[in-house]
Structures are given as structure tokens and as C-alpha cells.
Write a protein that holds these residues in place. Structure first.
Motif, PDB file in Angstrom:
ATOM      1  N   ASP A  97      14.691  32.077 119.029  1.00  0.00           N
ATOM      2  CA  ASP A  97      15.591  31.014 118.594  1.00  0.00           C
ATOM      3  C   ASP A  97      16.772  30.945 119.558  1.00  0.00           C
ATOM      4  N   PRO A  98      16.816  29.941 120.428  1.00  0.00           N
ATOM      5  CA  PRO A  98      17.893  29.861 121.420  1.00  0.00           C
ATOM      6  C   PRO A  98      19.258  29.527 120.835  1.00  0.00           C
ATOM      7  N   SER A  99      19.319  29.220 119.529  1.00  0.00           N
ATOM      8  CA  SER A  99      20.594  28.816 118.929  1.00  0.00           C
ATOM      9  C   SER A  99      21.415  29.987 118.403  1.00  0.00           C
ATOM     10  N   VAL A 100      20.837  31.206 118.379  1.00  0.00           N
ATOM     11  CA  VAL A 100      21.547  32.326 117.763  1.00  0.00           C
ATOM     12  C   VAL A 100      22.386  33.100 118.780  1.00  0.00           C
ATOM     13  N   ALA A 101      23.308  33.909 118.265  1.00  0.00           N
ATOM     14  CA  ALA A 101      24.114  34.895 119.015  1.00  0.00           C
ATOM     15  C   ALA A 101      25.259  34.311 119.815  1.00  0.00           C
ATOM     16  N   TRP A 102      25.393  32.980 119.851  1.00  0.00           N
ATOM     17  CA  TRP A 102      26.512  32.390 120.584  1.00  0.00           C
ATOM     18  C   TRP A 102      27.848  32.782 119.971  1.00  0.00           C
ATOM     19  N   VAL A 103      27.906  32.789 118.665  1.00  0.00           N
ATOM     20  CA  VAL A 103      29.148  33.121 117.962  1.00  0.00           C
ATOM     21  C   VAL A 103      29.283  34.622 117.774  1.00  0.00           C
ATOM     22  N   GLU A 104      28.185  35.276 117.400  1.00  0.00           N
ATOM     23  CA  GLU A 104      28.242  36.698 117.054  1.00  0.00           C
ATOM     24  C   GLU A 104      28.571  37.596 118.244  1.00  0.00           C
ATOM     25  N   THR A 105      28.063  37.257 119.420  1.00  0.00           N
ATOM     26  CA  THR A 105      28.272  38.142 120.574  1.00  0.00           C
ATOM     27  C   THR A 105      29.746  38.268 120.958  1.00  0.00           C
ATOM     28  N   PRO A 106      30.479  37.159 121.191  1.00  0.00           N
ATOM     29  CA  PRO A 106      31.909  37.326 121.485  1.00  0.00           C
ATOM     30  C   PRO A 106      32.679  37.927 120.318  1.00  0.00           C
ATOM     31  N   LYS A 107      32.219  37.680 119.094  1.00  0.00           N
ATOM     32  CA  LYS A 107      32.902  38.279 117.947  1.00  0.00           C
ATOM     33  C   LYS A 107      32.778  39.798 117.983  1.00  0.00           C
ATOM     34  N   MET A 108      31.581  40.309 118.321  1.00  0.00           N
ATOM     35  CA  MET A 108      31.394  41.763 118.449  1.00  0.00           C
ATOM     36  C   MET A 108      32.372  42.350 119.456  1.00  0.00           C
ATOM     37  N   LEU A 109      32.453  41.716 120.610  1.00  0.00           N
ATOM     38  CA  LEU A 109      33.216  42.274 121.718  1.00  0.00           C
ATOM     39  C   LEU A 109      34.722  42.067 121.548  1.00  0.00           C
ATOM     40  N   PHE A 110      35.126  40.882 121.164  1.00  0.00           N
ATOM     41  CA  PHE A 110      36.545  40.558 121.198  1.00  0.00           C
ATOM     42  C   PHE A 110      37.264  40.672 119.851  1.00  0.00           C
ATOM     43  N   GLU A 111      36.538  40.645 118.756  1.00  0.00           N
ATOM     44  CA  GLU A 111      37.166  40.795 117.445  1.00  0.00           C
ATOM     45  C   GLU A 111      36.814  42.135 116.798  1.00  0.00           C
ATOM     46  N   ASN A 112      35.516  42.420 116.733  1.00  0.00           N
ATOM     47  CA  ASN A 112      35.097  43.603 115.985  1.00  0.00           C
ATOM     48  C   ASN A 112      35.428  44.908 116.687  1.00  0.00           C
TER      49      ASN A 112
END
Length: 442
Positions: free
Chosen positions: A335-350
Motif C-alpha cells: 500500500d503506497p499510501s501508508v507511513a507518510w505520517v507515521e514515519t516523521p512522527k516516530m522520528l521527530f515527535e515520538n
């Protein structure tokens, strides 16, 4: 006091996330203010001005799971058979490497890894160390290397049963001695956690020993959790329960604990991680390299679990880890639509949330009162860049080696790719020398 300005500024501050020509004013080890360059320069006319020359200014990167002890495996040849599974990799590589480290080699592994981290724009490192034949003072040796270079770090020693009870007891003592020495000090650069290898190398009696030793200490655990199917199968066969269930019953989980990987976990275990507020760290490149599977990181995050991003020793470049995290989930889910939001959230927020469990100062953001951990990266975008798309520019336009200036705790540690705090050439020459000595012993 100094001002870093004349660059595209990403602050990761929700109020003012991006400035087209921004500046950061720094006094001591804190950010005083962010804003437009001319306004900041006018407000602080006597401050030294560090000219970013139109490049990218942003907070320093955070690595929430690294392995300094693995540094000298780079370039090393093996005479044994090619590994067929995860246990082969552990037994024929990593458990041979860590057994052959002495304190001098630990020192240069740390110095070299911290230098590489800084050159990739990483300003905070959570490390998980192992050296069973040189346990005593191993964490203190790494801490001295961190102090010498000027990097922020959180350290632990990997306790396990695999080298006998005497070594286990030494590991417990190294962890608790280090926590008592550094976590009670009024400083914000070095902290300790209690490290454990994994469920499958720790008996119930050993887990109880570890938890008993932590009574009264303000720290959590740092443990590989269901990284490979072997860990899960061992727990079910020996204890009749899954890994997360077992760790929870022993009191290991909690808001200051990092459960690394969490690949082979089910819904019930995810609920336990959520309910205990346990931190999880995703290490996509290492997982792919070890062929252990893809973390259900997106599912964990959907449950409300805080999932950060690390490298597991595979690299010291968090930009690289970000790129792989973005594509592995697209590939696995088709699914090419996933991980766009989650990846930067992992690195820069979480990752910021994980760091906040141990360090003060709002690390990983540039805003009034935050820690002055700042990097400048050589990036001149070929398309418009603004507050809505800068994560895409970071993902597709940057790599660790784009970073040319690294500031940690208000001190310039690297400028124009030159490390200022230590003699990089001397350290790497010595690192090669002691690595060769270790290889010859192996």
C-alpha cells in the motif's frame, strides 16, 4: 550568546514550525527565541552570528536505540558458515564480537561511533551495550567518551544469562552503579537505564534479580522484545506465555522502559504495552538485515503506543533510518499510501517523548527554553519548501552527510564538517589499530 540564522528553519514547534529565512538565538545551553533572521539579529545585535548561508537549520536528530559495541564488526571477515537465521547471526557474529571487547576497544568504539553520529547530525544517542568479558566500568568508559566529545547519551548494559551467573551479576551491578552515579547528578548530558538482552536469554530467576536490583532507582529497562520468532517460541515453550506478557508479569514494562522491536506481538500484547505506557523503538534496517520480519509499528501507533525510531547499530544516520521506515511498511502492506505520517512522527515527535523520560529541556524542538541542539544541513531545495511539505524534503532530499554543523547543549561540536572537540583523525587511526587487534584475537 550566538544566533544561527539566514537559513530555512524547521523548528518542530507546532506554533511556528517553519521560517523561510529563520534564525535561532541561543544563550548558554538554551534557545532564547526563534524568528525571522533580520528581526532576531536586530534584537540581539551583540550576539555572534553563525551564517547558515541559505542552508537548512533544524533540531538535532535523536537515536533511541544504538549499539556502540558493534562498531568494530564493520569490514570484519568471518571464516564461519553463512548465517541461516537470527540465532546464527547472534552466535557467530555479535556474541563473538562482544566477548572480545576490552575497555580500550570499548573506548574507541564509543569515540568513533559518537563522532559518526555527530557527523550525521545526531545529538542524542540511547545505547545498549554488551562486553561480557569486560563488564566492570564499561558504561563509565563510554560515558567518558561521550563527555570528551560533547554528545548527549543514555547508556545501559545488556544483562543476560548466556555467560553465566557471575557475568550476570556484574552486568546488574554495572547498570545500577551507573544509574546511581549519573541519574542523581544535576546534569543533563548523561543518564542511565537498566539494560537486558532479551527474554530468551533471561530466566525467571534472573529477571527477578534485575527487578530487585532496581528497587528505589528512578529508571526504566531497555530490552530487545520479540525481535525474532525465536524469542517468542522460547517464551511460550518455557513459560507458557508470550514475551510481552512475561515481561509485564515481572514488572519490567512501564513509561520509562524501552521495548525494542516488538515484531512478533499480538493484539493482547499491544494492549499491555499501551496500558503500561511502555516505549517501543522501531529499527527497520536492522530488522531487514537480520530477516526477522517487519515491525507492526503502524498498528502499534494506531493503538496509541509511543513508537520511536532507532538504528540498532546498523547505521548512525537517522535520515537513512527514516527513509527505510517510510518504504518498508509500504512494501509489506502493498500500500503506497501508508507511513507518510507515521514515519516523521516516530522520528521527530515520538523520539522526543522517549528522550523526555530521562532528559530535561524539551529536546528535539527549537523553541523558547528548549535545549540548544541544532544542526545545519547543506540543502537547497529544487521545489518550493514550506511548513506543509518540509518532511517530504527531509525524506527525499537529505542524508546524514548533508549535515555540516552540529551544536549540542549550546556548544559547537562540528563546524563545516570538522569535529572541534577532539582530534578525529587521531581517534580513527587508533580505532583502526585496536579494531585490528580485536580481529586478530577473534
Amino acid at each position: 550568546m550566538f544566533v544561527v540564522g539566514n537559513g530555512r528553519l524547521i523548528t518542530h514547534d507546532q506554533i511556528n514550525p517553519f521560517f523561510h529565512n529563520g534564525a535561532v538565538a541561543v544563550k548558554g545551553n538554551k534557545v532564547v527565541e526563534t524568528g525571522n533572521t533580520e528581526e532576531i539579529k536586530t534584537k540581539y545585535p551583540d550576539a555572534e552570528f553563525i551564517d547558515a548561508k541559505g542552508q537548512l537549520i533544524m533540531p538535532g536528530m535523536i537515536n533511541t536505540h544504538h549499539h556502540i559495541y558493534s562498531a568494530f564488526a564493520r569490514g570484519m571477515t568471518s571464516s564461519g558458515p553463512a548465517p541461516k537465521n537470527f540465532m546464527d547471526i547472534l552466535e557467530n557474529l555479535w556474541w563473538k564480537v562482544d566477548k572480545n571487547l576490552n575497555l580500550e576497544e570499548i573506548k574507541y568504539s564509543a569515540l568513533a561511533t559518537y563522532i559518526e553520529s555527530i557527523k550525521n547530525g545526531v545529538t542524542t544517542v540511547f545505547d545498549h551495550h554488551a562486553s561480557p568479558m569486560s563488564v566492570k566500568n564499561s558504561l563509565f568508559t563510554i560515558a567518558e567518551a561521550a563527555k570528551k566529545i560533547g554528545i548527549r547519551t543514555c547508556l545501559c548494559y545488556e544483562v543476560s544469562d548466556r555467560d553465566g551467573m557471575d557475568v550476570l551479576d556484574e552486568g546488574i551491578k554495572e547498570n545500577t552503579d551507573f544509574i546511581k552515579h549519573y541519574n542523581l547528578k544535576n546534569q543533563n548530558m548523561i543518564k542511565g537505564m537498566f539494560g537486558m538482552h532479551a527474554s530468551f536469554t533471561l530466566s525467571d530467576e534472573s529477571l527477578k534479580k534485575c527487578v530487585k536490583a532496581m528497587e528505589g532507582l528512578d529508571a526504566g529497562y531497555h530490552i530487545h522484545t520479540s525481535e525474532a520468532i525465536d524469542d517468542l517460541e522460547d517464551s511460550i515453550e518455557k513459560y507458557g506465555k508470550r514475551v510481552v506478557e512475561r515481561l509485564n508479569e515481572h514488572g519490567v514494562l512501564g513509561e520509562k522502559t524501552i521495548a525494542v522491536h516488538c515484531i512478533h506481538v499480538n493484539d493482547k500484547e499491544m494492549d499491555i504495552l499501551k496500558n503500561t505506557d511502555t516505549q517501543v523503538v522501531h529499527n527497520p534496517e536492522s530488522n531487514m538485515g537480520n530477516s526477522v520480519g517487519c515491525s507492526p509499528a503502524l498498528d502499534l501507533m494506531a493503538k496509541g503506543i509511543n513508537v520511536g525510531l532507532g538504528t540498532d547499530g546498523y547505521t548512525s544516520d537517522m535520515f537513512e533510518s527514516m527513509k527505510v521506515a517510510n518504504i518498508i511498511h509500504k512494501h509489506v502492506k502493498a500500500d503506497p499510501s501508508v507511513a507518510w505520517v507515521e514515519t516523521p512522527k516516530m522520528l521527530f515527535e515520538n523520539n522526543r517523548k522517549i528522550v523526555s523520560k530521562y532528559f530535561d529541556g524539551n529536546i528535539g524542538v527549537l523553541a523558547e527554553g528548549s535545549a540548544a541542539d541544532i544542526i545545519i544541513a547543506d540543502y537547497n531545495p529544487l521545489t518550493p519548501m514550506n511548513e506543509t511539505n518540509y518532511n517530504s524534503h527531509i525524506l527525499f532530499g537529505l542524508m546524514g552527510r548533508s549535515v555540516n554543523t552540529t551544536i549540542i547543549d549550546g556548544k559547537i561540536i562540528m563546524r563545516d564538517r570538522k569535529i572541534l572537540s577532539v582530534d578525529e583523525g587521531m581517534i580513527l587511526n587508533k580505532s583502526r589499530e585496536v579494531a585490528k587487534q580485536m580481529w586478530d584475537r577473534m
